[in-house]
Design a protein around this motif. Structure first.
Motif, PDB file in Angstrom:
ATOM      1  N   PRO A 173      -1.243  70.688  -7.895  1.00  0.00           N
ATOM      2  CA  PRO A 173      -1.882  69.591  -7.165  1.00  0.00           C
ATOM      3  C   PRO A 173      -0.902  68.917  -6.213  1.00  0.00           C
ATOM      4  CG  PRO A 173      -1.515  68.996  -9.461  1.00  0.00           C
ATOM      5  CD  PRO A 173      -1.205  70.443  -9.353  1.00  0.00           C
ATOM      6  N   PRO A 174      -1.358  68.554  -4.999  1.00  0.00           N
ATOM      7  CA  PRO A 174      -0.453  67.959  -4.011  1.00  0.00           C
ATOM      8  C   PRO A 174       0.127  66.607  -4.421  1.00  0.00           C
ATOM      9  CG  PRO A 174      -2.414  68.834  -2.945  1.00  0.00           C
ATOM     10  CD  PRO A 174      -2.676  68.860  -4.414  1.00  0.00           C
ATOM     11  N   ASN A 175      -0.635  65.823  -5.138  1.00  0.00           N
ATOM     12  CA  ASN A 175      -0.203  64.453  -5.463  1.00  0.00           C
ATOM     13  C   ASN A 175      -0.220  64.223  -6.964  1.00  0.00           C
ATOM     14  OD1 ASN A 175       0.002  63.480  -2.633  1.00  0.00           O
ATOM     15  ND2 ASN A 175      -2.221  63.839  -2.646  1.00  0.00           N
ATOM     16  N   ALA A 176       0.693  64.866  -7.649  1.00  0.00           N
ATOM     17  CA  ALA A 176       0.755  64.728  -9.103  1.00  0.00           C
ATOM     18  C   ALA A 176       2.201  64.795  -9.567  1.00  0.00           C
ATOM     19  CB  ALA A 176      -0.080  65.817  -9.770  1.00  0.00           C
ATOM     20  N   PRO A 177       3.000  63.779  -9.246  1.00  0.00           N
ATOM     21  CA  PRO A 177       4.421  63.835  -9.591  1.00  0.00           C
ATOM     22  C   PRO A 177       4.687  64.014 -11.080  1.00  0.00           C
ATOM     23  CG  PRO A 177       3.758  61.611  -8.913  1.00  0.00           C
ATOM     24  CD  PRO A 177       2.645  62.528  -8.560  1.00  0.00           C
ATOM     25  N   ARG A 178       3.822  63.450 -11.914  1.00  0.00           N
ATOM     26  CA  ARG A 178       4.030  63.568 -13.349  1.00  0.00           C
ATOM     27  C   ARG A 178       3.899  65.024 -13.814  1.00  0.00           C
ATOM     28  NH1 ARG A 178       7.094  62.010 -17.283  1.00  0.00           N
ATOM     29  NH2 ARG A 178       6.110  62.203 -19.323  1.00  0.00           N
ATOM     30  N   VAL A 179       2.968  65.767 -13.202  1.00  0.00           N
ATOM     31  CA  VAL A 179       2.793  67.183 -13.540  1.00  0.00           C
ATOM     32  C   VAL A 179       4.085  67.950 -13.279  1.00  0.00           C
ATOM     33  CG1 VAL A 179       1.625  69.321 -12.846  1.00  0.00           C
ATOM     34  CG2 VAL A 179       0.299  67.232 -13.178  1.00  0.00           C
ATOM     35  N   TYR A 180       4.683  67.712 -12.123  1.00  0.00           N
ATOM     36  CA  TYR A 180       5.906  68.424 -11.774  1.00  0.00           C
ATOM     37  C   TYR A 180       7.093  67.940 -12.610  1.00  0.00           C
ATOM     38  CZ  TYR A 180       3.124  70.060  -7.861  1.00  0.00           C
ATOM     39  OH  TYR A 180       2.143  70.640  -7.099  1.00  0.00           O
ATOM     40  N   GLU A 181       7.088  66.686 -12.945  1.00  0.00           N
ATOM     41  CA  GLU A 181       8.170  66.149 -13.785  1.00  0.00           C
ATOM     42  C   GLU A 181       8.147  66.806 -15.161  1.00  0.00           C
ATOM     43  OE1 GLU A 181       9.562  61.888 -15.761  1.00  0.00           O
ATOM     44  OE2 GLU A 181       8.192  61.897 -14.053  1.00  0.00           O
ATOM     45  N   PRO A 240      14.565  73.098 -12.042  1.00  0.00           N
ATOM     46  CA  PRO A 240      13.530  73.112 -11.011  1.00  0.00           C
ATOM     47  C   PRO A 240      14.093  72.756  -9.645  1.00  0.00           C
ATOM     48  CG  PRO A 240      13.420  71.061 -12.220  1.00  0.00           C
ATOM     49  CD  PRO A 240      14.488  71.893 -12.884  1.00  0.00           C
ATOM     50  N   CYS A 241      13.561  73.390  -8.621  1.00  0.00           N
ATOM     51  CA  CYS A 241      13.861  72.999  -7.248  1.00  0.00           C
ATOM     52  C   CYS A 241      13.218  71.635  -7.001  1.00  0.00           C
ATOM     53  CB  CYS A 241      13.289  74.048  -6.302  1.00  0.00           C
ATOM     54  SG  CYS A 241      13.274  73.564  -4.568  1.00  0.00           S
ATOM     55  N   PRO A 242      13.873  70.740  -6.301  1.00  0.00           N
ATOM     56  CA  PRO A 242      13.291  69.415  -6.056  1.00  0.00           C
ATOM     57  C   PRO A 242      12.142  69.415  -5.051  1.00  0.00           C
ATOM     58  CG  PRO A 242      15.380  69.627  -4.910  1.00  0.00           C
ATOM     59  CD  PRO A 242      15.244  70.846  -5.765  1.00  0.00           C
ATOM     60  N   HIS A 243      11.859  70.561  -4.446  1.00  0.00           N
ATOM     61  CA  HIS A 243      10.773  70.662  -3.471  1.00  0.00           C
ATOM     62  C   HIS A 243       9.721  71.634  -3.985  1.00  0.00           C
ATOM     63  CE1 HIS A 243      13.187  68.391  -0.630  1.00  0.00           C
ATOM     64  NE2 HIS A 243      14.195  69.196  -0.926  1.00  0.00           N
ATOM     65  N   GLN A 244       8.452  71.287  -3.793  1.00  0.00           N
ATOM     66  CA  GLN A 244       7.360  72.126  -4.262  1.00  0.00           C
ATOM     67  C   GLN A 244       6.561  72.699  -3.090  1.00  0.00           C
ATOM     68  OE1 GLN A 244       7.176  68.603  -5.568  1.00  0.00           O
ATOM     69  NE2 GLN A 244       8.814  69.249  -6.957  1.00  0.00           N
ATOM     70  N   MET A 245       5.727  73.693  -3.424  1.00  0.00           N
ATOM     71  CA  MET A 245       4.755  74.255  -2.481  1.00  0.00           C
ATOM     72  C   MET A 245       3.364  74.030  -3.072  1.00  0.00           C
ATOM     73  SD  MET A 245       6.393  77.893  -1.247  1.00  0.00           S
ATOM     74  CE  MET A 245       4.824  78.371  -0.533  1.00  0.00           C
ATOM     75  N   PRO A 246       2.829  72.821  -2.956  1.00  0.00           N
ATOM     76  CA  PRO A 246       1.525  72.532  -3.556  1.00  0.00           C
ATOM     77  C   PRO A 246       0.414  73.371  -2.944  1.00  0.00           C
ATOM     78  CG  PRO A 246       2.659  70.515  -2.892  1.00  0.00           C
ATOM     79  CD  PRO A 246       3.397  71.655  -2.275  1.00  0.00           C
ATOM     80  N   ASP A 247      -0.700  73.413  -3.643  1.00  0.00           N
ATOM     81  CA  ASP A 247      -1.866  74.143  -3.165  1.00  0.00           C
ATOM     82  C   ASP A 247      -2.438  73.445  -1.934  1.00  0.00           C
ATOM     83  OD1 ASP A 247      -4.029  75.845  -2.975  1.00  0.00           O
ATOM     84  OD2 ASP A 247      -5.216  74.759  -4.464  1.00  0.00           O
ATOM     85  N   ARG A 248      -2.382  74.124  -0.805  1.00  0.00           N
ATOM     86  CA  ARG A 248      -2.931  73.569   0.438  1.00  0.00           C
ATOM     87  C   ARG A 248      -3.704  74.672   1.163  1.00  0.00           C
ATOM     88  NH1 ARG A 248      -1.055  68.536   0.955  1.00  0.00           N
ATOM     89  NH2 ARG A 248       1.049  68.027   0.213  1.00  0.00           N
TER      90      ARG A 248
END
Length: 218
Positions: free
Chosen positions: A139-147, A160-168
């Motif tokens: 998800p593009p806006n879900a910081p807790r998920v990535y944390e 983890p890399c500090p940068h993501q490729m969210p679903d867009r």
């Protein structure tokens, strides 16, 4: 010049999308970039054909020829090489890791996908290559998920890399046209995320600012 391997034993993780966009970002930044496609499905090569061989260059290679292909590419002027690998292929993954200066492991931030990368994590640790997990298609806006996902992969020994490729949607639209998100929506969020990921990758492999543009000789 650096070689970055994109590996994951699980299918559908976004390896080819990550590989193509990293190489395209390098090309946009003025580096002569190359994608080496080791996947028998040849998705990266098909994408290159759709764009009528505009850079970045994509070539194929069986795993046993990978080191020779990289050496030849360097001799022909390649400055940034990205290796795209197939899923469920230990020999291809091992050859790519052995040839790489940096390994990126794309992974969806879901329980099944996160569990599946443990095999990949063990491989990079065995071969002692620096490796990071890049979260994709979340998800593009879900910081807790990535944390939370980041905490889990830290436990596997792969930060983890500090940068993501969210679903867009931009990725799907661009791929269907043989383009990149930077070409489709230069000022879009996906394009910005790729540029940030590329800049971060350059820091990991100590790449300096390039001075010219070009492409690898055929």
């Amino acid at each position: 010049m650096p070689t970055v391997a994109i590996i994951s034993q699980k299918g559908g993780a976004g390896k080819t999308t990550l590989a193509l966009h990293l190489a395209a970002a390098a090309q946009d930044a003025g580096r002569v970039s190359l994608v080496i496609d080791t996947d028998p499905q040849a998705t990266a090569s098909q994408w290159a054909a759709w764009r009528k061989d505009q850079p970045p260059e994509v070539i194929d290679s069986p795993p046993p020829r990978l080191a020779a292909k990289i050496k030849q590419a360097h001799e022909q002027g390649a400055e940034f090489i990205v290796i795209d690998t197939p899923p469920h292929a230990d020999s291809a993954a091992r050859a790519a890791v052995e040839a790489a200066d940096l390994v990126l492991i794309p992974c969806r931030p879901s329980a099944f996908d996160l569990s599946a990368i443990q095999t990949t994590a063990k491989l990079v640790q065995l071969l002692r290559r620096p490796a990071f997990v890049v979260f994709t298609a979340g998800p593009p806006n879900a910081p807790r998920v990535y944390e939370e996902a980041g905490e889990l992969v830290e436990g596997f020994g792969t930060p983890p890399c500090p940068h993501q490729m969210p679903d867009r949607a931009a990725y799907r639209h661009a791929s269907a046209e043989g383009r990149t998100v930077m070409e489709l929506e230069p000022n879009g969020k996906a394009a910005d995320e790729i540029r940030q990921l590329y800049s971060w990758t350059c820091l990991q492999v100590d790449v300096s600012t390039p001075r010219h543009k070009g492409r690898v000789a055929a």
